[in-house]
Motif scaffolding. Sequence first.
Motif, PDB file in Angstrom:
ATOM      1  N   PHE A  34      -7.138  -4.706  -2.146  1.00 52.54           N
ATOM      2  CA  PHE A  34      -8.454  -4.113  -2.350  1.00 52.54           C
ATOM      3  C   PHE A  34      -9.467  -5.173  -2.774  1.00 52.54           C
ATOM      4  CE2 PHE A  34      -5.534  -0.569  -2.911  1.00 52.54           C
ATOM      5  CZ  PHE A  34      -6.090   0.358  -2.043  1.00 52.54           C
ATOM      6  N   PHE A  35      -9.060  -6.021  -3.710  1.00 53.93           N
ATOM      7  CA  PHE A  35      -9.953  -7.094  -4.138  1.00 53.93           C
ATOM      8  C   PHE A  35     -10.180  -8.093  -3.003  1.00 53.93           C
ATOM      9  CE2 PHE A  35     -10.934 -11.162  -6.212  1.00 53.93           C
ATOM     10  CZ  PHE A  35     -12.098 -10.787  -6.856  1.00 53.93           C
ATOM     11  N   VAL A  38     -12.708  -6.554  -0.578  1.00 52.74           N
ATOM     12  CA  VAL A  38     -14.072  -6.621  -1.123  1.00 52.74           C
ATOM     13  C   VAL A  38     -14.583  -8.063  -1.079  1.00 52.74           C
ATOM     14  CG1 VAL A  38     -15.410  -6.419  -3.274  1.00 52.74           C
ATOM     15  CG2 VAL A  38     -13.945  -4.539  -2.528  1.00 52.74           C
ATOM     16  N   SER A  39     -13.744  -9.017  -1.413  1.00 51.92           N
ATOM     17  CA  SER A  39     -14.160 -10.416  -1.394  1.00 51.92           C
ATOM     18  C   SER A  39     -14.550 -10.857   0.013  1.00 51.92           C
ATOM     19  CB  SER A  39     -13.036 -11.316  -1.923  1.00 51.92           C
ATOM     20  OG  SER A  39     -12.732 -10.992  -3.247  1.00 51.92           O
ATOM     21  N   SER A  86     -16.571  -5.682  -8.694  1.00 51.14           N
ATOM     22  CA  SER A  86     -15.117  -5.600  -8.530  1.00 51.14           C
ATOM     23  C   SER A  86     -14.378  -6.535  -9.480  1.00 51.14           C
ATOM     24  CB  SER A  86     -14.723  -5.898  -7.084  1.00 51.14           C
ATOM     25  OG  SER A  86     -14.942  -7.252  -6.772  1.00 51.14           O
ATOM     26  N   SER A  87     -15.043  -7.581  -9.934  1.00 48.69           N
ATOM     27  CA  SER A  87     -14.377  -8.521 -10.836  1.00 48.69           C
ATOM     28  C   SER A  87     -14.213  -7.962 -12.248  1.00 48.69           C
ATOM     29  CB  SER A  87     -15.131  -9.853 -10.883  1.00 48.69           C
ATOM     30  OG  SER A  87     -16.333  -9.717 -11.600  1.00 48.69           O
ATOM     31  N   LEU A  90     -10.054  -3.466 -11.426  1.00 48.77           N
ATOM     32  CA  LEU A  90      -9.728  -2.698 -10.226  1.00 48.77           C
ATOM     33  C   LEU A  90     -10.278  -1.278 -10.267  1.00 48.77           C
ATOM     34  CD1 LEU A  90      -6.087  -3.902  -9.530  1.00 48.77           C
ATOM     35  CD2 LEU A  90      -8.185  -4.488  -8.301  1.00 48.77           C
ATOM     36  N   ILE A  93     -13.397  -1.079  -7.996  1.00 44.44           N
ATOM     37  CA  ILE A  93     -13.334  -1.460  -6.579  1.00 44.44           C
ATOM     38  C   ILE A  93     -13.991  -0.405  -5.700  1.00 44.44           C
ATOM     39  CG2 ILE A  93     -11.711  -1.753  -4.646  1.00 44.44           C
ATOM     40  CD1 ILE A  93     -11.686  -4.226  -6.234  1.00 44.44           C
ATOM     41  N   SER A  96     -17.633  -0.929  -5.504  1.00 44.18           N
ATOM     42  CA  SER A  96     -17.930  -2.088  -4.652  1.00 44.18           C
ATOM     43  C   SER A  96     -17.833  -1.720  -3.177  1.00 44.18           C
ATOM     44  CB  SER A  96     -16.968  -3.243  -4.957  1.00 44.18           C
ATOM     45  OG  SER A  96     -17.221  -3.780  -6.225  1.00 44.18           O
ATOM     46  N   TYR A 148      -7.900   3.749  -1.608  1.00 44.78           N
ATOM     47  CA  TYR A 148      -8.091   3.406  -3.015  1.00 44.78           C
ATOM     48  C   TYR A 148      -7.956   4.640  -3.899  1.00 44.78           C
ATOM     49  CZ  TYR A 148     -10.387   1.834  -7.284  1.00 44.78           C
ATOM     50  OH  TYR A 148     -10.683   1.538  -8.584  1.00 44.78           O
TER      51      TYR A 148
END
Length: 150
Positions: A34-35, A38-39, A86-87, A90, A93, A96, A148
């Motif tokens: 998920f991260f 998004v990244s 998002s940072s 979680l 997320i 985001s 998610y």
Amino acid sequence: MRLIGVLGYAGLLPFVFFVVSAFFKTAWLYLNPFFAFVSYSAVILGFLGGVIWGRQLGTSDTASSAPALIFSNLFALVACLALLISSFGLSLIGLSLIVLSLAYVALLIAERDLLFEQRQDYPASYPTMRYWLTGAVVGLHLVMLWLYYN
């Protein structure tokens, strides 16, 4: 235009990879899918904002290019905001993913209104490709959002 199309559609592969990874609940190199999604999405949104910027560099009329230049920077800032959200954990997320989805739609509208209709030097197939790619990217964001929350 062929290379642009190949690279454009190939850019979907990391999105798909991270969706599949999230579906099977697997991590790639210990990275949360998920991260990672998004990244990657934030990087691509920033890149597309930069494309708008780059298209305006060749114009001599700064008054008519000002909205496009401003929008290009806004999309880079939204991408950064989504990544920062998002940072924080979680649990954010989902927010985001929503921000990025809306930003891709807004980017396509901005491109259509500011670039596609005003400039004739785009290859005829480019706007169609952008519509398909944006639809696919937003669709993948919605799938990721569903994964998610489920």
